[in-house]
Design a protein around this motif. Structure first.
Motif, PDB file in Angstrom:
ATOM      1  N   LEU A 253      47.725  44.279  32.228  1.00 30.78           N
ATOM      2  CA  LEU A 253      48.920  44.505  31.696  1.00 30.78           C
ATOM      3  C   LEU A 253      49.311  43.115  30.576  1.00 30.78           C
ATOM      4  CD1 LEU A 253      50.934  45.946  34.609  1.00 30.78           C
ATOM      5  CD2 LEU A 253      49.964  47.107  32.559  1.00 30.78           C
ATOM      6  N   LYS A 254      49.106  41.991  31.024  1.00 25.50           N
ATOM      7  CA  LYS A 254      49.217  40.851  30.054  1.00 25.50           C
ATOM      8  C   LYS A 254      48.336  40.985  28.758  1.00 25.50           C
ATOM      9  CE  LYS A 254      50.698  37.761  33.739  1.00 25.50           C
ATOM     10  NZ  LYS A 254      50.333  36.512  34.612  1.00 25.50           N
ATOM     11  N   ASN A 255      47.180  41.319  29.139  1.00 25.45           N
ATOM     12  CA  ASN A 255      46.099  41.208  27.650  1.00 25.45           C
ATOM     13  C   ASN A 255      44.964  42.299  28.198  1.00 25.45           C
ATOM     14  OD1 ASN A 255      44.630  40.867  25.581  1.00 25.45           O
ATOM     15  ND2 ASN A 255      44.363  38.648  25.801  1.00 25.45           N
ATOM     16  N   PRO A 256      45.316  43.696  27.737  1.00 24.33           N
ATOM     17  CA  PRO A 256      44.453  44.715  27.915  1.00 24.33           C
ATOM     18  C   PRO A 256      42.936  44.329  27.163  1.00 24.33           C
ATOM     19  CG  PRO A 256      46.098  45.390  26.438  1.00 24.33           C
ATOM     20  CD  PRO A 256      46.658  43.948  27.121  1.00 24.33           C
ATOM     21  N   THR A 257      42.872  43.319  26.220  1.00 21.74           N
ATOM     22  CA  THR A 257      41.822  43.246  25.668  1.00 21.74           C
ATOM     23  C   THR A 257      40.846  41.895  26.148  1.00 21.74           C
ATOM     24  OG1 THR A 257      42.582  41.663  24.121  1.00 21.74           O
ATOM     25  CG2 THR A 257      42.639  44.002  23.532  1.00 21.74           C
ATOM     26  N   GLU A 258      41.181  41.553  27.213  1.00 23.34           N
ATOM     27  CA  GLU A 258      40.448  40.407  28.049  1.00 23.34           C
ATOM     28  C   GLU A 258      39.257  41.018  28.803  1.00 23.34           C
ATOM     29  OE1 GLU A 258      38.750  37.857  28.939  1.00 23.34           O
ATOM     30  OE2 GLU A 258      40.562  36.837  28.152  1.00 23.34           O
ATOM     31  N   GLU A 259      38.074  40.914  28.259  1.00 18.95           N
ATOM     32  CA  GLU A 259      37.049  41.641  28.938  1.00 18.95           C
ATOM     33  C   GLU A 259      36.690  40.998  30.069  1.00 18.95           C
ATOM     34  OE1 GLU A 259      33.056  40.208  26.662  1.00 18.95           O
ATOM     35  OE2 GLU A 259      34.696  39.865  25.322  1.00 18.95           O
ATOM     36  N   ARG A 260      36.845  39.810  30.247  1.00 19.94           N
ATOM     37  CA  ARG A 260      36.385  39.167  31.617  1.00 19.94           C
ATOM     38  C   ARG A 260      37.181  39.895  32.596  1.00 19.94           C
ATOM     39  NH1 ARG A 260      37.591  33.037  29.582  1.00 19.94           N
ATOM     40  NH2 ARG A 260      39.251  34.216  28.901  1.00 19.94           N
ATOM     41  N   VAL A 261      38.405  40.557  32.581  1.00 16.56           N
ATOM     42  CA  VAL A 261      39.056  41.154  33.729  1.00 16.56           C
ATOM     43  C   VAL A 261      38.290  42.305  34.226  1.00 16.56           C
ATOM     44  CG1 VAL A 261      41.298  41.896  34.186  1.00 16.56           C
ATOM     45  CG2 VAL A 261      41.300  40.133  32.937  1.00 16.56           C
ATOM     46  N   TYR A 262      37.835  43.011  33.060  1.00 14.20           N
ATOM     47  CA  TYR A 262      37.152  44.414  33.395  1.00 14.20           C
ATOM     48  C   TYR A 262      35.781  43.876  33.929  1.00 14.20           C
ATOM     49  CZ  TYR A 262      40.717  45.887  30.118  1.00 14.20           C
ATOM     50  OH  TYR A 262      41.873  46.346  29.646  1.00 14.20           O
ATOM     51  N   LYS A 263      35.263  42.876  33.544  1.00 12.21           N
ATOM     52  CA  LYS A 263      33.971  42.497  34.186  1.00 12.21           C
ATOM     53  C   LYS A 263      34.118  42.231  35.624  1.00 12.21           C
ATOM     54  CE  LYS A 263      29.582  41.022  33.990  1.00 12.21           C
ATOM     55  NZ  LYS A 263      29.299  40.746  35.014  1.00 12.21           N
ATOM     56  N   LEU A 264      35.221  41.623  36.004  1.00 10.98           N
ATOM     57  CA  LEU A 264      35.647  41.162  37.385  1.00 10.98           C
ATOM     58  C   LEU A 264      35.729  42.516  38.081  1.00 10.98           C
ATOM     59  CD1 LEU A 264      38.014  38.096  36.917  1.00 10.98           C
ATOM     60  CD2 LEU A 264      35.877  38.251  38.147  1.00 10.98           C
ATOM     61  N   LEU A 265      36.464  43.545  37.398  1.00  8.38           N
ATOM     62  CA  LEU A 265      36.720  44.641  38.160  1.00  8.38           C
ATOM     63  C   LEU A 265      35.291  45.477  38.294  1.00  8.38           C
ATOM     64  CD1 LEU A 265      39.782  46.546  36.485  1.00  8.38           C
ATOM     65  CD2 LEU A 265      39.414  46.017  38.744  1.00  8.38           C
ATOM     66  N   GLN A 266      34.525  45.481  37.428  1.00  8.86           N
ATOM     67  CA  GLN A 266      33.172  46.155  37.554  1.00  8.86           C
ATOM     68  C   GLN A 266      32.263  45.506  38.474  1.00  8.86           C
ATOM     69  OE1 GLN A 266      31.269  46.684  34.033  1.00  8.86           O
ATOM     70  NE2 GLN A 266      29.165  46.997  34.547  1.00  8.86           N
ATOM     71  N   ASP A 267      32.302  44.150  38.703  1.00  7.58           N
ATOM     72  CA  ASP A 267      31.431  43.262  39.682  1.00  7.58           C
ATOM     73  C   ASP A 267      32.182  43.659  41.069  1.00  7.58           C
ATOM     74  OD1 ASP A 267      30.123  42.245  37.514  1.00  7.58           O
ATOM     75  OD2 ASP A 267      30.982  40.540  37.393  1.00  7.58           O
ATOM     76  N   LYS A 268      33.436  43.657  41.152  1.00  5.50           N
ATOM     77  CA  LYS A 268      33.945  43.738  42.391  1.00  5.50           C
ATOM     78  C   LYS A 268      33.840  45.261  43.020  1.00  5.50           C
ATOM     79  CE  LYS A 268      35.712  41.447  46.062  1.00  5.50           C
ATOM     80  NZ  LYS A 268      35.004  40.419  46.681  1.00  5.50           N
ATOM     81  N   PHE A 269      34.295  46.225  42.311  1.00  3.65           N
ATOM     82  CA  PHE A 269      34.235  47.263  42.669  1.00  3.65           C
ATOM     83  C   PHE A 269      33.215  48.634  42.050  1.00  3.65           C
ATOM     84  CE2 PHE A 269      38.364  45.607  42.630  1.00  3.65           C
ATOM     85  CZ  PHE A 269      38.711  45.605  43.977  1.00  3.65           C
ATOM     86  N   GLY A 270      32.286  48.123  40.999  1.00  2.00           N
ATOM     87  CA  GLY A 270      31.466  48.727  40.453  1.00  2.00           C
ATOM     88  C   GLY A 270      31.806  49.984  39.481  1.00  2.00           C
ATOM     89  N   ILE A 271      30.933  50.991  39.216  1.00  3.76           N
ATOM     90  CA  ILE A 271      31.280  51.844  38.158  1.00  3.76           C
ATOM     91  C   ILE A 271      31.392  53.146  39.137  1.00  3.76           C
ATOM     92  CG2 ILE A 271      30.585  53.342  36.405  1.00  3.76           C
ATOM     93  CD1 ILE A 271      31.088  50.410  35.562  1.00  3.76           C
ATOM     94  N   THR A 272      32.676  53.639  39.124  1.00  4.79           N
ATOM     95  CA  THR A 272      33.226  54.861  40.077  1.00  4.79           C
ATOM     96  C   THR A 272      33.877  55.620  39.191  1.00  4.79           C
ATOM     97  OG1 THR A 272      35.252  53.678  40.830  1.00  4.79           O
ATOM     98  CG2 THR A 272      33.402  53.059  42.272  1.00  4.79           C
ATOM     99  N   GLU A 273      34.417  56.850  39.614  1.00  2.37           N
ATOM    100  CA  GLU A 273      35.276  57.612  38.701  1.00  2.37           C
ATOM    101  C   GLU A 273      36.613  56.959  38.445  1.00  2.37           C
ATOM    102  OE1 GLU A 273      37.437  61.867  39.439  1.00  2.37           O
ATOM    103  OE2 GLU A 273      35.831  61.560  40.553  1.00  2.37           O
ATOM    104  N   GLU A 274      37.079  56.236  39.277  1.00  2.00           N
ATOM    105  CA  GLU A 274      38.262  55.685  39.175  1.00  2.00           C
ATOM    106  C   GLU A 274      38.041  54.352  38.229  1.00  2.00           C
ATOM    107  OE1 GLU A 274      41.212  56.171  43.084  1.00  2.00           O
ATOM    108  OE2 GLU A 274      39.674  54.381  43.154  1.00  2.00           O
ATOM    109  N   THR A 275      37.191  53.457  38.296  1.00  2.00           N
ATOM    110  CA  THR A 275      37.061  51.984  37.533  1.00  2.00           C
ATOM    111  C   THR A 275      36.648  52.762  35.988  1.00  2.00           C
ATOM    112  OG1 THR A 275      34.838  52.030  37.791  1.00  2.00           O
ATOM    113  CG2 THR A 275      36.410  50.669  39.275  1.00  2.00           C
ATOM    114  N   SER A 276      35.916  53.781  36.012  1.00  2.00           N
ATOM    115  CA  SER A 276      35.521  54.604  34.581  1.00  2.00           C
ATOM    116  C   SER A 276      36.743  55.146  33.824  1.00  2.00           C
ATOM    117  CB  SER A 276      34.450  55.669  34.722  1.00  2.00           C
ATOM    118  OG  SER A 276      33.003  55.185  35.293  1.00  2.00           O
TER     119      SER A 276
END
Length: 420
Positions: A253-276
């Motif tokens: 919400l602070k910066n939706p273009t910060e790619e490292r945040v999504y990388k952390l999400l992906q590393d922690k929770f994988g590619i699921t229907e929710e993360t996708s």
């Protein structure tokens, strides 16, 4: 699929959206949804326009002369298309005080990097000409700022598409010099910058809308400067696991273009229907990837002449300690140390070689970063413009802190370095 060039770009009223992950909700405010909608649409438009620019580039540019003559016209022609769509949105939002020319001028003055690339080449040509005229030898002084000339006029000429006189400047160079200068251009980096410039039109548009009291619910990107520390903390086994999603959602919400945040999400929770679903909405990882590679371009002018010139120079008394093929490429904005003279050739370090990719590509590609690179929030809509094309202080007789020069500068309100 509909042709986005034929689509009507009009006012969009965002709606609150909710994404879930492991039982926790990411709530997107309506204002932020508006921003994401515009950002996504303009990325699609920018890709089409830069693809069209690429086709024209491949069809018309094959040496230094054709580059200097055609590239500004190609760049400007397709930038006009994107800017026209932005003006359509502004008008539908009730903002009527921008023409195509004034909007484009503002955009070029603020966050366009391709203009810097072209001017770097122009100044490299002029430095080489000077050496030819003076029959100078040995290492020469660096370029200093790329914008020591009347850069305001240069920008306006680029806006107006006045490039014939710039192309004429190559006539006094030798064929060998032209080839070596041309070989310094890396087209896929240049067109990558062009794509970013086109996409960043949405930043200029959003800035204008914010100035007219449009709320996009955007936070200051300075609030995410500690993302690396947070990343390390999350990986620590002592970090409370139930807090990970809350922390990462807060950063999105602070910066939706910060790619490292999504990388952390992906590393922690994988590619699921929710993360996708979250990634698709914020166009990750597409916004973090380059869209062009060297395979998209061919150079018709061979390196063989330049290689021959190396051989010839090795047999002469010239200093051959610097091999142009092994010079470390740098950002076209970094001209400190590394300028070389080679058989009468003066060229800035890594001219066009590394690219800048400001703004739309994410935080790792520019300080300030992402589509929040200009800090489009409240009164923090500023960045350091000292030394850029728009800086009036750099065009004065002194580069000291001259308050009177800053007062007259058109970028004063957007620059962190202005002197009150």
């Amino acid at each position: 699929m509909a042709n986005i060039l034929e689509e009507s770009f009009t006012k969009y009223e965002g709606k609150e959206k909710v994404f879930s992950l492991n039982g926790k909700n990411l709530v997107i405010p309506a204002g932020l949804d508006t921003f994401i909608h515009y950002r996504t649409k303009f990325r699609e438009l920018a890709k089409v326009c830069s693809d069209n620019a690429l086709q024209e580039y491949n069809a018309t540019v094959n040496n230094l002369d054709t580059f200097m003559e055609h590239f500004p016209k190609i760049y400007h022609r397709h930038l006009n298309v994107v800017a026209g769509k932005a003006i359509d949105v502004l008008i539908s939002e009730g903002v009527y005080n921008f023409s195509a020319e004034t909007f484009t001028k503002r955009h070029l003055d603020s966050i366009c990097v391709t203009l810097n690339d072209y001017e770097t080449m122009q100044q490299s040509i002029e430095e080489t000409q000077e050496l030819n005229y003076n029959n100078a030898g040995g290492i020469v002084k660096g370029l200093g700022s790329f914008f020591t000339r009347n850069s305001g006029s240069f920008v306006q000429g680029f806006v107006d598409g006045v490039t014939d006189s710039l192309a004429d400047e190559t006539k006094s160079l030798t064929a060998e010099q032209k080839i070596e200068l041309y070989q310094r251009i890396i087209p896929h980096k240049l067109l990558q910058n062009t794509f970013v410039d086109y996409w960043n039109v949405v930043i200029t548009m959003v800035e204008i809308l914010q100035e007219n009291n449009k709320d996009f619910c955007l936070n200051d990107c300075d609030d995410v400067n500690d993302i690396e520390a947070i990343s390390q903390s999350i990986k620590n086994p002592n970090f409370p696991q139930e807090r990970i999603i809350d922390v990462l959602f807060d950063y999105i919400l602070k910066n939706p273009t910060e790619e490292r945040v999504y990388k952390l999400l992906q590393d922690k929770f994988g590619i699921t229907e929710e993360t996708s679903a979250i990634f698709d909405y914020f166009i990750y990882p597409d916004f973090a990837n380059d869209i062009y590679s060297e395979n998209d371009f061919t150079k018709e002018e061979s390196l063989s002449v330049s290689k021959n010139s190396q051989s010839e120079q090795s047999d002469s008394n010239h200093d051959t300690s610097t091999d142009y093929q092994t010079i470390e490429t740098q950002s076209s904005a970094d001209n400190s140390g590394g300028d070389i003279l080679k058989k009468g050739l003066k060229i800035g370090a890594g001219v066009l070689a590394a690219g800048l990719a400001l703004g739309a590509m994410g935080n790792q590609r520019t300080s300030g970063g992402g589509l929040f690179g200009n800090k489009i929030s409240g009164n923090s809509n500023k960045k350091d413009l000292f030394g850029t094309a728009v800086c009036q202080r750099c065009q004065s007789s002194t580069t000291s802190m001259n308050r009177y020069t800053c007062i007259g500068c058109p970028a004063r309100a957007r620059c962190t370095q202005n002197v009150d």
